[in-house]
Motif scaffolding. Structure first.
Motif, PDB file in Angstrom:
ATOM      1  N   LEU A 402      -9.138  30.231   8.112  1.00  0.00           N
ATOM      2  CA  LEU A 402      -9.475  29.634   9.405  1.00  0.00           C
ATOM      3  C   LEU A 402      -8.884  30.476  10.521  1.00  0.00           C
ATOM      4  CD1 LEU A 402      -8.799  25.864   8.624  1.00  0.00           C
ATOM      5  CD2 LEU A 402     -10.986  27.044   8.639  1.00  0.00           C
ATOM      6  N   PRO A 403      -9.563  30.564  11.639  1.00  0.00           N
ATOM      7  CA  PRO A 403      -8.998  31.324  12.766  1.00  0.00           C
ATOM      8  C   PRO A 403      -7.816  30.589  13.384  1.00  0.00           C
ATOM      9  CG  PRO A 403     -11.049  30.268  13.406  1.00  0.00           C
ATOM     10  CD  PRO A 403     -10.906  30.050  11.925  1.00  0.00           C
ATOM     11  N   LYS A 404      -6.992  31.329  14.101  1.00  0.00           N
ATOM     12  CA  LYS A 404      -5.838  30.739  14.763  1.00  0.00           C
ATOM     13  C   LYS A 404      -6.293  29.952  15.994  1.00  0.00           C
ATOM     14  CE  LYS A 404      -2.661  34.349  13.274  1.00  0.00           C
ATOM     15  NZ  LYS A 404      -1.716  35.410  13.701  1.00  0.00           N
ATOM     16  N   PRO A 405      -5.561  28.882  16.336  1.00  0.00           N
ATOM     17  CA  PRO A 405      -5.954  28.103  17.532  1.00  0.00           C
ATOM     18  C   PRO A 405      -5.938  28.911  18.823  1.00  0.00           C
ATOM     19  CG  PRO A 405      -4.448  26.846  16.153  1.00  0.00           C
ATOM     20  CD  PRO A 405      -4.483  28.230  15.588  1.00  0.00           C
ATOM     21  N   LYS A 406      -5.079  29.947  18.896  1.00  0.00           N
ATOM     22  CA  LYS A 406      -5.048  30.746  20.124  1.00  0.00           C
ATOM     23  C   LYS A 406      -6.373  31.473  20.348  1.00  0.00           C
ATOM     24  CE  LYS A 406      -0.053  31.540  20.102  1.00  0.00           C
ATOM     25  NZ  LYS A 406       1.015  32.570  20.069  1.00  0.00           N
ATOM     26  N   ASP A 407      -7.045  31.824  19.248  1.00  0.00           N
ATOM     27  CA  ASP A 407      -8.316  32.535  19.376  1.00  0.00           C
ATOM     28  C   ASP A 407      -9.457  31.611  19.752  1.00  0.00           C
ATOM     29  OD1 ASP A 407      -7.407  34.470  16.452  1.00  0.00           O
ATOM     30  OD2 ASP A 407      -6.885  34.748  18.577  1.00  0.00           O
ATOM     31  N   LEU A 408      -9.242  30.275  19.682  1.00  0.00           N
ATOM     32  CA  LEU A 408     -10.312  29.315  19.941  1.00  0.00           C
ATOM     33  C   LEU A 408     -10.205  28.684  21.324  1.00  0.00           C
ATOM     34  CD1 LEU A 408     -10.299  27.502  16.491  1.00  0.00           C
ATOM     35  CD2 LEU A 408     -11.736  29.386  17.209  1.00  0.00           C
ATOM     36  N   GLN A 409      -9.317  29.184  22.168  1.00  0.00           N
ATOM     37  CA  GLN A 409      -9.193  28.617  23.510  1.00  0.00           C
ATOM     38  C   GLN A 409     -10.453  28.916  24.322  1.00  0.00           C
ATOM     39  OE1 GLN A 409      -5.525  30.245  24.991  1.00  0.00           O
ATOM     40  NE2 GLN A 409      -4.264  28.696  23.993  1.00  0.00           N
ATOM     41  N   PRO A 410     -10.788  28.057  25.325  1.00  0.00           N
ATOM     42  CA  PRO A 410      -9.962  26.990  25.911  1.00  0.00           C
ATOM     43  C   PRO A 410     -10.201  25.640  25.251  1.00  0.00           C
ATOM     44  CG  PRO A 410     -11.875  27.367  27.271  1.00  0.00           C
ATOM     45  CD  PRO A 410     -11.984  28.332  26.129  1.00  0.00           C
ATOM     46  N   PHE A 411      -9.159  24.831  25.229  1.00  0.00           N
ATOM     47  CA  PHE A 411      -9.236  23.430  24.829  1.00  0.00           C
ATOM     48  C   PHE A 411      -8.072  22.694  25.491  1.00  0.00           C
ATOM     49  CE2 PHE A 411      -5.708  23.964  21.945  1.00  0.00           C
ATOM     50  CZ  PHE A 411      -5.868  25.248  21.438  1.00  0.00           C
ATOM     51  N   PRO A 412      -8.175  21.379  25.681  1.00  0.00           N
ATOM     52  CA  PRO A 412      -7.104  20.629  26.375  1.00  0.00           C
ATOM     53  C   PRO A 412      -5.812  20.629  25.582  1.00  0.00           C
ATOM     54  CG  PRO A 412      -8.767  19.139  25.511  1.00  0.00           C
ATOM     55  CD  PRO A 412      -9.318  20.514  25.339  1.00  0.00           C
ATOM     56  N   THR A 413      -4.707  20.858  26.283  1.00  0.00           N
ATOM     57  CA  THR A 413      -3.398  20.955  25.638  1.00  0.00           C
ATOM     58  C   THR A 413      -2.346  20.050  26.256  1.00  0.00           C
ATOM     59  OG1 THR A 413      -2.860  22.824  27.066  1.00  0.00           O
ATOM     60  CG2 THR A 413      -3.792  23.336  24.897  1.00  0.00           C
ATOM     61  N   THR A 414      -2.412  19.795  27.579  1.00  0.00           N
ATOM     62  CA  THR A 414      -1.340  19.041  28.243  1.00  0.00           C
ATOM     63  C   THR A 414      -1.931  17.911  29.074  1.00  0.00           C
ATOM     64  OG1 THR A 414      -1.409  20.562  30.112  1.00  0.00           O
ATOM     65  CG2 THR A 414       0.206  21.018  28.392  1.00  0.00           C
ATOM     66  N   LYS A 718      -5.587  20.610  18.334  1.00  0.00           N
ATOM     67  CA  LYS A 718      -4.539  19.991  19.149  1.00  0.00           C
ATOM     68  C   LYS A 718      -4.509  18.488  18.922  1.00  0.00           C
ATOM     69  CE  LYS A 718      -1.269  20.388  22.240  1.00  0.00           C
ATOM     70  NZ  LYS A 718      -0.050  21.156  21.964  1.00  0.00           N
ATOM     71  N   VAL A 719      -3.289  17.949  18.911  1.00  0.00           N
ATOM     72  CA  VAL A 719      -3.065  16.500  18.873  1.00  0.00           C
ATOM     73  C   VAL A 719      -2.442  16.103  20.201  1.00  0.00           C
ATOM     74  CG1 VAL A 719      -1.918  14.588  17.712  1.00  0.00           C
ATOM     75  CG2 VAL A 719      -2.737  16.510  16.379  1.00  0.00           C
ATOM     76  N   LEU A 720      -3.124  15.255  20.958  1.00  0.00           N
ATOM     77  CA  LEU A 720      -2.683  14.849  22.290  1.00  0.00           C
ATOM     78  C   LEU A 720      -2.132  13.436  22.226  1.00  0.00           C
ATOM     79  CD1 LEU A 720      -5.788  16.156  24.242  1.00  0.00           C
ATOM     80  CD2 LEU A 720      -3.615  17.316  23.950  1.00  0.00           C
ATOM     81  N   ARG A 721      -0.935  13.256  22.766  1.00  0.00           N
ATOM     82  CA  ARG A 721      -0.292  11.942  22.784  1.00  0.00           C
ATOM     83  C   ARG A 721       0.152  11.619  24.199  1.00  0.00           C
ATOM     84  NH1 ARG A 721       0.643  10.427  17.487  1.00  0.00           N
ATOM     85  NH2 ARG A 721       0.737  12.145  15.974  1.00  0.00           N
ATOM     86  N   GLY A 722       0.291  10.336  24.479  1.00  0.00           N
ATOM     87  CA  GLY A 722       0.731   9.904  25.796  1.00  0.00           C
ATOM     88  C   GLY A 722       0.567   8.420  26.004  1.00  0.00           C
ATOM     89  N   HIS A 723      -0.393   7.818  25.312  1.00  0.00           N
ATOM     90  CA  HIS A 723      -0.616   6.387  25.459  1.00  0.00           C
ATOM     91  C   HIS A 723       0.428   5.597  24.666  1.00  0.00           C
ATOM     92  CE1 HIS A 723      -4.471   6.302  27.629  1.00  0.00           C
ATOM     93  NE2 HIS A 723      -4.727   7.445  27.013  1.00  0.00           N
ATOM     94  N   VAL A 724       0.737   4.419  25.158  1.00  0.00           N
ATOM     95  CA  VAL A 724       1.683   3.509  24.516  1.00  0.00           C
ATOM     96  C   VAL A 724       0.888   2.466  23.747  1.00  0.00           C
ATOM     97  CG1 VAL A 724       3.576   1.887  24.863  1.00  0.00           C
ATOM     98  CG2 VAL A 724       3.328   3.868  26.377  1.00  0.00           C
ATOM     99  N   ILE A 725       1.240   2.276  22.478  1.00  0.00           N
ATOM    100  CA  ILE A 725       0.538   1.302  21.643  1.00  0.00           C
ATOM    101  C   ILE A 725       0.979  -0.097  22.046  1.00  0.00           C
ATOM    102  CG2 ILE A 725       0.156   0.506  19.281  1.00  0.00           C
ATOM    103  CD1 ILE A 725       0.729   3.357  18.360  1.00  0.00           C
ATOM    104  N   THR A 726       0.017  -0.954  22.415  1.00  0.00           N
ATOM    105  CA  THR A 726       0.302  -2.330  22.809  1.00  0.00           C
ATOM    106  C   THR A 726      -0.583  -3.252  21.991  1.00  0.00           C
ATOM    107  OG1 THR A 726      -1.320  -2.153  24.606  1.00  0.00           O
ATOM    108  CG2 THR A 726       0.976  -1.736  25.160  1.00  0.00           C
TER     109      THR A 726
END
Length: 756
Positions: A402-414, A718-726
């Motif tokens: 599989l190719p490296k994620p750096k070679d597959l940019q752009p994608f959301p990261t932050t 990429k795995v994006l986190r930020g939401h709080v589980i309620t």
């Protein structure tokens, strides 16, 4: 009269003596209090040496600091003394008058002696033992309050826990090495009954009762010595016929009349026997016998010619050790016999002990004969005999490159923006075709319009119910939003565009409803002035609760979903310009979860719980059925090219379908730990995302090639986190920006987040 006068005199004398005794006690108590006060005032003027001595006495010893107990017995002792004084006074009043002075003086002397002892701070004789010193029960042991945890956690620390005041309990200094331990073992008579307590790091000497208890428990006996396990039992039901019954409940009415249920069952069985559905049991042929040879009719020549046939290994012939008169070198000595008995049965050279008999008649029957024959039959019957062709493969060759994620940019990261303002679950979000505005629907009964770059709420529309779904019209020449709440679909014109776009959207909504002979289940209606001031233009009333709305790519058709098992009215397609609705299906095979239009062709995707059906709207027939291999589909998205579909399910799976390849999933992704709530494709970039209840958005790179012989390349990036589980709910919806590689997510924590 004389006797009465004498009694009166004696009673008066007794009362006078009692008064004198009480006056003495009160004077002495006052004197003691004055002495105490003098001692208290003199305590400040003591020299430094006496202060240090008293501090040493008052400070807790190593055991008390270690155990976490504080001296709290002074109050109880004084209470006991007061109780004793009251009892003694009562006894003195009841006794003779001559003994009153003696008893009161002795009591006062005892009190003064006890109080002077307390003043000195010491205890005469042996020191009073703490009743909790040797107690180690879980309920009463309060020396170490660290809890039931492994003591290895405190291996590298100088302390071993904390007492009730939160102070550290330091380990006792143990400088014993193996030599000291050996000397202690030789010299200490209580070494064998000493146990080391890991929780409190101290040695506890077991008493005789505790040692007896341990011995009884090791022998499998009861802990209580007085418990009789062979005590006679009281037989409640015995063979003797009693005069009175055990229960005198009257018989039911149904016990006197024949059962109708049994009659119905018997009639069904009789009918089945007459029709030949139930046949009598076959009688086994006794001539064959219960036991027979499995390989009696087996032709050995057929098996011998078989390529993969492996004959069963033959049993080895008996050796000299199995003879009734073996040579002396095969007989075991006492040492060899002891070693043979200690070995495991599987490690022994042979499963019997060679013995010598004078003649063959004295040889007894072999005890394990039947057991060994049974094991031999099991080996022949159960053990597979097959040649396996082994292939030497390097494990690293099986892993795809599989190719490296750096070679597959752009994608959301932050995470770059957080949109706050809703007070309930944000169930659905949608982005305008220009990418400037974001619409969100929540359980708080409001639809909010946000500016994407500044996260500013431009407009709020109160719709009066929990919003299940919102969808922005994909046609850039029109500015409309469809909102689903309860059983109504609202069409809003937020007026967040230039005049030409707003006028074209108003012209689209101004079409008149076509006259139909019969009023269908869906009714179209215009809104009132108050609702029009908020931007609500149309109301589409449905017979059931609507869960999803989807626009066609051209922006004139709108589909709504109403999941319901009991009705075939689960999907409706509406035409906004003509204000007409139609039900495309006569029957729905399953509970419809979500629908979607094909981006280019006239195809319609309908996802039920287990499968996805693709219908041709022109030919009005089903073209393909996709098997999702999941228990319950939750969401669906169609690739912009139209040849690939992804489905999320509540059993944590994400299925990728290649419509040109097969009706089964090309890839099953199990990256999420909880239910997948939403999936989405990007219009321009080879990206797709999935949102789950575990509070994460997983962005994957999915490259689709024009060559039909080349499979799609799927790489999680990429795995994006930020939401709080309620309330066990995480992210409820996810969508991409139409032009930028950005992803929006809405969660149960009443927030919307933008990842760039």
């Amino acid at each position: 009269m004389k006797e009465r006068s004498r009694n009166m005199r004696s009673s008066n004398e007794q009362t006078e003596k009692m008064k004198k005794a009480r006056e003495k006690t009160t004077k002495r108590s006052k004197e003691e209090e004055e002495e105490k006060e003098e001692e208290i005032f003199n305590f400040k003027n003591k020299p430094a040496e006496e202060k240090e001595e008293e501090d040493d006495d008052l400070s807790d010893s190593e055991e008390s600091v270690f155990s976490g107990l504080e001296d709290s017995g002074s109050d109880s002792e004084e209470d006991d003394d007061d109780d004793k004084e009251e009892d003694d006074e009562d006894a003195a009043e009841e006794g003779d008058g001559s003994d009153e002075d003696v008893t009161v003086e002795s009591q006062n002397n005892q009190q003064t002696e006890g109080k002077t002892k307390k003043k000195k701070g010491g205890v005469t004789g042996e020191q009073q033992k703490d009743e909790y010193e040797q107690d180690s029960s879980d309920e009463e042991d309060i020396r170490n309050t660290v809890g039931n945890i492994p003591m290895e956690w405190y291996k590298d620390f100088p302390h071993i826990g904390y007492n009730l005041d939160g102070k550290k309990i330091y380990k006792p200094i143990r400088n014993k090495d193996e030599l000291d331990d050996f000397l202690d073992k030789m010299e200490n008579p209580d070494y064998w009954r000493t146990v080391h307590d890991k929780q409190t790091a101290r040695d506890v000497v077991l008493s005789d009762e505790q040692v007896d208890l341990v011995n009884r428990l090791q022998k499998g006996q009861f802990g209580d010595v007085n418990f009789n396990e062979y005590q006679p039992t009281v037989e409640f039901f015995s063979k003797d016929v009693m005069i009175h019954p055990v229960t005198n409940r009257p018989a039911d009415k149904r016990s006197f009349i024949p059962s109708l249920i049994e009659k119905e069952k018997v009639s069904k069985l009789v009918h089945a026997i007459k029709m030949g559905w139930i046949k009598p049991r076959r009688v086994d042929d006794d001539s064959r016998g219960r036991f027979y040879d499995l390989w009696a009719n087996e032709d050995s020549s057929i098996l011998a010619n078989h390529k993969m046939h492996l004959p069963a290994p033959k049993t080895p012939l008996p050796g000299h050790q199995e003879s009734y008169n073996p040579p002396p070198e095969y007989l075991l000595t006492e040492e060899e016999l002891a070693v043979w008995e200690q070995q495991d049965p599987s490690d022994r050279k042979f499963p019997f002990v060679p013995t010598r008999f004078s003649n063959l008649r004295q040889v007894p029957a072999y005890q394990r004969f039947i057991h060994e024959r049974f094991e031999r039959c099991l080996d022949l019957y159960l053990c597979p005999r097959q040649r396996k062709m082994r292939v030497n493969v390097n494990p690293e060759d099986l892993i795809p490159n599989l190719p490296k994620p750096k070679d597959l940019q752009p994608f959301p990261t932050t995470q770059s923006q957080v949109y706050r303002g809703h007070s309930g679950l944000v169930r659905s979000i949608s982005v305008s075709p220009t990418g400037q505005w974001l619409a969100s629907g929540s359980d708080d009964g409001s639809v909010r319009f946000w500016e994407v770059c500044s996260s500013r709420c431009m407009k709020t529309v109160q719709v009066g119910g929990a919003v299940k779904s919102v969808a922005w019209n994909p046609n850039p020449s029109v500015c409309l939003l469809a909102v689903a709440l309860d059983s109504v679909v609202l069409v809003l014109s937020p007026s967040l565009a230039d005049r030409q776009v707003v006028s074209s959207s108003e012209r689209l909504l101004s079409g008149e409803q076509e006259s139909t002979e019969e009023a269908g289940p869906v009714t179209w209606s215009d809104t009132e002035e108050e609702e029009q001031s908020q931007g609500i233009r149309l109301k589409i009333q449905h017979p059931k609760a609507v869960h999803q709305v989807v626009w066609h790519s051209k922006g004139d058709y709108l589909a709504s979903v109403m999941p319901d098992h009991s009705s075939h009215l689960q999907v409706f397609i509406h035409q906004v310009s003509r204000r007409r609705s139609q039900n495309p299906f006569r029957k729905n095979k399953g509970l419809v979860q979500c629908v979607s239009f094909h981006p280019v062709r006239p195809y319609f995707f309908v996802a039920t719980q287990r499968s996805v059906r693709i219908y041709n709207l022109v030919k009005q027939e089903m073209t393909k059925k996709l098997q999702a291999n999941s228990k319950w589909i939750s969401s669906m998205a169609v690739h912009p090219g139209g040849d690939h579909v992804i489905c999320g399910s509540y059993d944590c799976k994400l299925s990728w379908f290649d419509l040109d390849l097969s009706t089964k999933p090309y890839k099953m992704l199990r990256h999420h730990k909880k239910a997948v709530r939403g999936v989405a494709y990007h219009r321009n970039y080879p990206l797709f995302a999935s949102a789950s209840d575990d509070g994460s958005v997983i962005v994957c790179h999915g490259t689709v090639f024009n060559d039909l012989l080349q499979n799609p390349l799927i790489v999680p990036v990429k795995v994006l986190r930020g939401h709080v589980i309620t309330h066990d709910l995480g992210i409820l919806d996810v969508t991409f920006h139409p032009t930028q590689p950005w992803v929006f997510s809405s969660g149960a924590d009443a927030t919307i987040r933008l990842f760039t």
